[in-house]
Motif scaffolding. Structure first.
Motif, short mmCIF file in Angstrom:
data_model
loop_
_atom_site.label_atom_id
_atom_site.label_comp_id
_atom_site.label_asym_id
_atom_site.label_seq_id
_atom_site.Cartn_x
_atom_site.Cartn_y
_atom_site.Cartn_z
N GLY A 64 0.79 -1.22 0.00
CA GLY A 64 0.00 0.00 0.00
C GLY A 64 0.82 1.27 0.00
N LEU A 65 2.00 1.25 -0.65
CA LEU A 65 2.85 2.44 -0.69
C LEU A 65 3.59 2.50 -2.02
N ARG A 66 4.04 3.71 -2.33
CA ARG A 66 4.90 3.90 -3.49
C ARG A 66 6.04 4.82 -3.11
N VAL A 67 7.20 4.52 -3.69
CA VAL A 67 8.36 5.36 -3.43
C VAL A 67 8.68 6.16 -4.68
N ARG A 68 9.29 7.31 -4.46
CA ARG A 68 9.64 8.18 -5.58
C ARG A 68 11.00 7.78 -6.13
N PRO A 69 11.10 7.53 -7.43
CA PRO A 69 12.41 7.17 -7.99
C PRO A 69 13.34 8.38 -7.94
N PRO A 70 14.65 8.15 -7.77
CA PRO A 70 15.59 9.27 -7.74
C PRO A 70 15.69 9.93 -9.11
N ALA A 71 16.09 11.17 -9.12
CA ALA A 71 16.30 11.89 -10.39
C ALA A 71 17.40 11.18 -11.18
N PRO A 72 17.33 11.25 -12.51
CA PRO A 72 18.30 10.52 -13.35
C PRO A 72 19.75 10.86 -13.05
N GLU A 73 20.03 12.10 -12.65
CA GLU A 73 21.41 12.52 -12.42
C GLU A 73 21.94 12.11 -11.05
N THR A 74 21.09 11.53 -10.19
CA THR A 74 21.49 11.19 -8.83
C THR A 74 22.54 10.09 -8.82
N GLU A 75 23.61 10.30 -8.06
CA GLU A 75 24.60 9.25 -7.88
C GLU A 75 23.99 8.13 -7.04
N PRO A 76 24.28 6.86 -7.37
CA PRO A 76 23.68 5.74 -6.61
C PRO A 76 23.90 5.85 -5.11
N SER A 77 25.05 6.32 -4.70
CA SER A 77 25.35 6.40 -3.27
C SER A 77 24.48 7.44 -2.57
N GLU A 78 23.88 8.36 -3.31
CA GLU A 78 23.06 9.41 -2.74
C GLU A 78 21.56 9.16 -2.91
N ALA A 79 21.19 8.07 -3.56
CA ALA A 79 19.78 7.79 -3.81
C ALA A 79 19.06 7.45 -2.50
N LYS A 80 17.79 7.85 -2.41
CA LYS A 80 16.98 7.57 -1.23
C LYS A 80 15.63 6.99 -1.65
N LEU A 81 15.09 6.10 -0.81
CA LEU A 81 13.76 5.55 -1.01
C LEU A 81 12.78 6.34 -0.16
N VAL A 82 12.15 7.34 -0.77
CA VAL A 82 11.26 8.24 -0.05
C VAL A 82 9.82 7.89 -0.40
N VAL A 83 8.97 7.72 0.61
CA VAL A 83 7.57 7.38 0.39
C VAL A 83 6.87 8.57 -0.27
N ALA A 84 6.27 8.32 -1.42
CA ALA A 84 5.60 9.38 -2.17
C ALA A 84 4.09 9.33 -2.03
N SER A 85 3.53 8.13 -1.87
CA SER A 85 2.07 8.02 -1.74
C SER A 85 1.73 6.81 -0.90
N LEU A 86 0.58 6.89 -0.26
CA LEU A 86 0.05 5.80 0.56
C LEU A 86 -1.38 5.53 0.13
N ARG A 87 -1.71 4.24 -0.02
CA ARG A 87 -3.10 3.90 -0.36
C ARG A 87 -3.97 4.14 0.88
N PRO A 88 -5.03 4.94 0.72
CA PRO A 88 -5.89 5.22 1.86
C PRO A 88 -6.41 3.93 2.49
N GLY A 89 -6.19 3.80 3.80
CA GLY A 89 -6.65 2.61 4.52
C GLY A 89 -5.81 1.39 4.27
N GLY A 90 -4.71 1.52 3.49
CA GLY A 90 -3.87 0.37 3.16
C GLY A 90 -2.96 -0.02 4.30
N PRO A 91 -2.24 -1.14 4.16
CA PRO A 91 -1.41 -1.65 5.26
C PRO A 91 -0.37 -0.67 5.74
#
Length: 987
Positions: free
Chosen positions: A902-929
């Protein structure tokens, strides 16, 4: 997943499919790469016989065009022997040495009242013969029985080959369609094919043919146009195929040493993964490659005594004929041999591939008599890979050394191998025909690098009988493939003993119900031609497409609960009033023997965008293509995703339109929403407009294209003989790649859009990268010195358990370069992880790299394909050990219902170095787990069940979070908390 991620994953899978098709077709052009590292897997004893070189071998090769024509005749009959009148019977050839038009041509006749036919005027080369008739399934001529029945018909000059009989079974359905050009005008006389079925379009562009029911691919080609195709379901869907006016490449092949014309060379035009040709040079060395779409093409010429490539890609506009292009051909040689089957018989279908890590790769098909002629082979020592359909290679074969003369008289022997035979049955025990049975080897953890063999049966007989041949002793998984029937609930696990075939194997398909329904938009109008898919339960489920009235039918659905979705361009169509973050489709539960119906309502598919394309000065452009890519409205979508997604849109092509003489265009049949529009002309000029709502009118300005040129040097001086250059513009997703041969290290890309580019070069001697910028109409330059290549060693371990992972293939290239496709059995042994998980990859550049880790031979083994960003240190040593590399095993079984966190993460920008990438929650399904567990938008996920997924480890997230419904996953968060999320059912 976000819309961007979904499209990327699916397009990547299609990219693999496209690569497979490219690899298969490469044998018809004689070459498919330079500097590839593929080599045959080790196995049984080699068999190589170099016969004497005799002067007679240099006599002119037989030219069928100068010989008397041949004829073929026979009958078309029912299985019980009754004659079929009015059948269309055609003959065609795939014989090496024919040009593109001769390979595409079909000569046809109509069977008489007694079923007899006669086709004359044929070139005296091996042909295949096929037939179709109303109410029947189309089929080809085959002699013999079982998987090794032969289909080629030998034709002799001035003679008629008789008794070439074709048997057609009842069950065909009528397929109707129309062929038009891009302006909408009907095309008369187009050749339309679907497998063994063939037709010609009439004066109104319409055609009719009889095909097997279900999904099919229909291809069309016409004089003066590039080929086109459409995928759909018959009967009930009108196939509409639009053809693009052809562009043409013309030029001349000359000898590099003296400028003399080279007659009889085969010239191929290469664009991405598709080779167009061959066009054979005439007595003056001139060639003409027809039937091309606009774009950039690499030209190569292959001759028995020479090989050459154009110094840069040729860029073509719509309907344009190029200026004459000169290809300078350098000394190269013919390698000639025969593929034989143990016992003396010759191979009829197969190919031979020669690989030299410096000189490159050459490839040719086996001819009907088993002979192989590989043209334009540069001097070097080549490892042969030999493939004969339904037989077992004895590789590794002895190396083929090419010096300063042709190599003839080679013989490569293959073995019959063993077989698995049996029957495909429905749940009640009734045999079912038309099912392909796949037999895949299983990796032995104790010997993961051992030679394996795989087989793919002919469609099962009407009584369900199948035969899979060309196998070696070992453990196998047996399953099925069909768009109409689901595979077995679990693949059969079998062991094929030494020297003994397996007989009477029963492959049982699961009991099923039926699903029917319609797809209509918010206006109540039918949505036709979209794919209908099922999510949930088994991973391999039947699919279909909607008909003209929006209806669909899945006659064989295994019992279970599913979510039914309508999909276009690999993205689910949205219901009215929803977003990409909402679950699309309808939930349905099907029981055995039950028929269920479902109505899918989607947003209006009759949106329209109009506009005009102009050049830098504001003048109209009448030769531009405009494509619309739906922008995601998901909270997880990134800026510029629409433009980057558009790079994949050519796979679908449903919204691609050509501007008229005033530069105007109209895009219709669009779903409501915002779009990114991209207009392109020739090979590099492009313009784009983002956030265009349906109902809008826009102007797209195509900026003047720029160019990028440069030079490549070796350390210590000199230039590589051949090298590959890749350009990447990360912010827009634009990329292009080209190979260069004996240019003195110089390279040029004549038309590229403005942007900031990474330039990557690879050669057998080394690799390097640099950066350059291109302004509108400007020129970017870069000079690169190759850095030495190193051997990379490492060990694959499971991300959660730390245990070694054997039987995985590892390929490493410079980051952004992509991965050269290699066949199922040609990855070097060291690149397959051993029982301790260890691997080694040769010829890797220091610096930023990307490792592709995939199951051996692409076969399911509990792990998926992973793309891992690495940094290969420049230590000055010839070997670098990168230590343990983690990969995540599949956490969901093939038949387990998928869970949803019940969640989605935002993909990093194309120019982002792999070592600096983050898994940030972008959306949550209402009432989801995830929401119930306390996850918040903006949270950073740093671990999954204790495994670090930050930075360069982010690639582990997808597999670690793909769990069965009911599984509890512990998510570590950047704010210091750890929460438990219990996945619920996706449907």
């Amino acid at each position: 997943m976000t819309q961007t991620t979904r499209k990327f994953v699916t397009a990547s899978a299609l990219g693999v499919l496209a690569l497979l098709l490219w690899w298969w077709s490469a044998g018809r052009r004689g070459e498919d790469g330079a500097g590839q590292d593929g080599a045959p897997a080790a196995g049984g004893a080699a068999a190589l016989d170099v016969g004497p070189l005799v002067d007679a071998a240099r006599l002119p090769r037989f030219d069928p065009r100068r010989a008397d024509r041949s004829a073929v005749s026979g009958h078309v009959r029912e299985p019980d022997g009754r004659a079929i009148a009015g059948a269309t019977v055609c003959a065609g050839s795939s014989a090496p040495g024919l040009d593109a038009k001769e390979l595409a041509a079909r000569t046809c006749a109509t069977s008489e009242a007694d079923g007899s036919y006669r086709i004359e005027g044929l070139l005296p080369v091996p042909h295949f013969v096929h037939a179709s008739a109303p109410g029947h399934l189309p089929a080809g001529y085959r002699r013999g029985k079982g998987a090794r029945a032969r289909g080629r018909v030998t034709l002799l000059a001035g003679q008629e080959t008789r008794e070439v009989d074709v048997v057609l079974r009842p069950g065909g359905v009528e397929l109707k369609g129309v062929v038009r050009d891009l302006s909408g005008g009907e095309l008369e006389g187009a050749q339309v094919t679907s497998g063994y079925a063939i037709a010609r379009s009439g004066a109104d562009g319409e055609f009719t043919m009889w095909v097997a029911p279900g999904e099919t691919v229909v291809q069309a080609r016409a004089e003066g146009y590039a080929p086109g195709f459409m995928i759909g379901v018959a009967p009930g869907l009108l196939f509409e195929i639009a053809l693009t006016p052809e562009s043409v490449l013309v030029g001349k092949v000359v000898r590099a040493e003296d400028g003399a014309p080279v007659a009889g060379a085969d010239v191929w035009a290469q664009q991405q993964f598709e080779g167009v040709g061959p066009a054979r040079t005439d007595a003056n060395g001139q060639f003409r490659v027809e039937g091309l779409k606009p774009g950039a093409y690499r030209l190569e010429a292959f001759h028995d005594e020479a090989y050459g490539a154009a110094p840069e890609s040729a860029v073509l506009g719509l309907g344009e004929t190029s200026e004459p292009i000169v290809i300078r051909a350098h000394p190269a040689y013919l390698v000639e041999g025969t593929v034989t089957i143990a016992g003396g018989e010759s191979c009829e279908r197969g190919w031979v591939r020669l690989t030299d890590k410096t000189a490159g790769v050459r490839h040719a098909d086996v001819e009907a008599d088993g002979s192989v002629r590989i043209r334009g082979v540069l001097p070097g020592s080549y490892e042969p890979q030999v493939e004969c359909d339904t037989y077992v290679s004895q590789g590794p074969y002895e190396a083929v050394t090419v010096g300063d003369a042709a190599v003839r008289g080679l013989r490569w022997e293959v073995l019959p191998g063993q077989a698995i035979r049996g029957k495909v049955v429905l749940s009640g025990g009734t045999g079912v025909g038309g099912i392909h049975v796949s037999v895949e080897p299983q990796v032995d953890p104790a010997a993961p690098r051992a030679l394996g063999a795989r087989a793919w049966s002919q469609p099962s007989a009407p009584d369900g009988r199948f035969e899979a041949v060309g196998l070696v002793p070992g453990k196998y998984r047996v399953s099925t493939s069909s768009s109409q029937y689901p595979p077995p609930a679990a693949p059969l696990e079998l062991e094929l003993p030494e020297g003994q075939d397996l007989e009477d194997i029963v492959v049982s398909l699961p009991a099923t119900g039926e699903l029917r329904g319609t797809v209509k938009d918010s206006e109540g109008l039918a949505v036709k031609g979209v794919e209908v898919v099922l999510r949930g339960g088994q991973q391999e489920l039947p699919t279909t497409r909607t008909l003209d009235d929006g209806s669909f039918r899945l006659a064989h659905v295994p019992a279970g609960s599913y979510r039914v979705q309508a999909v276009s361009a690999w993205v689910p169509l949205q219901a009215p009033g929803t977003t990409d973050d909402d679950v699309q489709g309808a939930s349905v539960t099907i029981a055995v023997g039950e028929t269920r119906e479902v109505q899918l309502a989607v947003e209006s598919q009759h949106g329209r965008i109009v506009g005009r394309v102009v050049d830098a000065a504001g003048g109209p452009l009448s030769d531009a293509f405009v494509e619309a890519t739906r922008e995601s409205d998901s909270a997880a979508a990134g800026a510029g995703d629409g433009l980057r997604d558009s790079r994949w849109s050519h796979w679908g092509g449903e919204t691609r339109k050509l501007t008229d003489q005033d530069g105007r265009f109209e895009l219709n049949r669009l779903g409501d929403g915002n779009y990114t529009l991209v207009a392109q002309r020739r090979g590099g000029g492009e313009g784009s407009v983002e956030h265009v709502a349906t109902g809008s009118e826009v102007e797209i300005k195509i900026a003047e294209a720029g160019s990028i040129s440069g030079s490549v040097r070796l350390q210590g001086g000199g230039a590589p003989q051949q090298f590959e250059v890749t350009l990447i513009e990360p912010s827009t997703g634009w990329r292009s790649s080209d190979r260069f041969f004996r240019t003195g290290g110089a390279f040029r890309f004549p038309e590229v859009p403005r942007g900031n580019y990474t330039v990557i070069v690879e050669a057998s001697e080394g690799s390097s990268s640099g950066k350059t910028s291109v302004s509108e109409g400007g020129r970017g330059e870069v000079q690169l010195e190759l850095l030495p290549l190193v051997m990379v060693r490492g060990r694959l371990v499971d991300a959660l358990s730390g245990a070694p992972v054997p039987g995985m293939e590892v390929r490493i290239r410079a980051r952004g370069q992509g991965h050269l496709f290699t066949g199922f059995d040609e990855t070097p042994r060291g690149q397959t992880s051993d029982e301790q998980g260890r691997f080694e990859v040769e010829k890797v550049a220091s610096g930023a790299a990307e490792a592709l880790v995939l199951p051996k031979h692409w076969i399911e083994n509990g792990y998926s394909t992973s793309s891992i960003m690495l940094q290969v240190p420049a230590t000055g040593a010839t070997t670098v050990d990168i230590g343990d590399v983690k990969i995540a095993g599949k956490r969901r079984g093939e038949n387990e219902a998928p869970g949803d966190l019940g969640l989605r993460v935002r993909p990093p920008a194309p120019e982002t170095e792999p070592s600096e990438a983050k898994l940030v929650v972008a959306s949550l399904r209402p009432g989801g787990p995830a929401m119930q567990a306390g996850l918040q938008i903006g949270d950073e996920i740093v671990s999954v069940d204790g495994q670090d997924v930050t930075g360069a480890n982010g690639y582990l997230w997808h597999e670690l979070s793909a769990v069965p419904a009911g599984t509890t996953v512990r998510l570590g968060l950047g704010r210091g908390a750890t929460i438990e999320v219990r996945a619920d059912a996706m449907n």
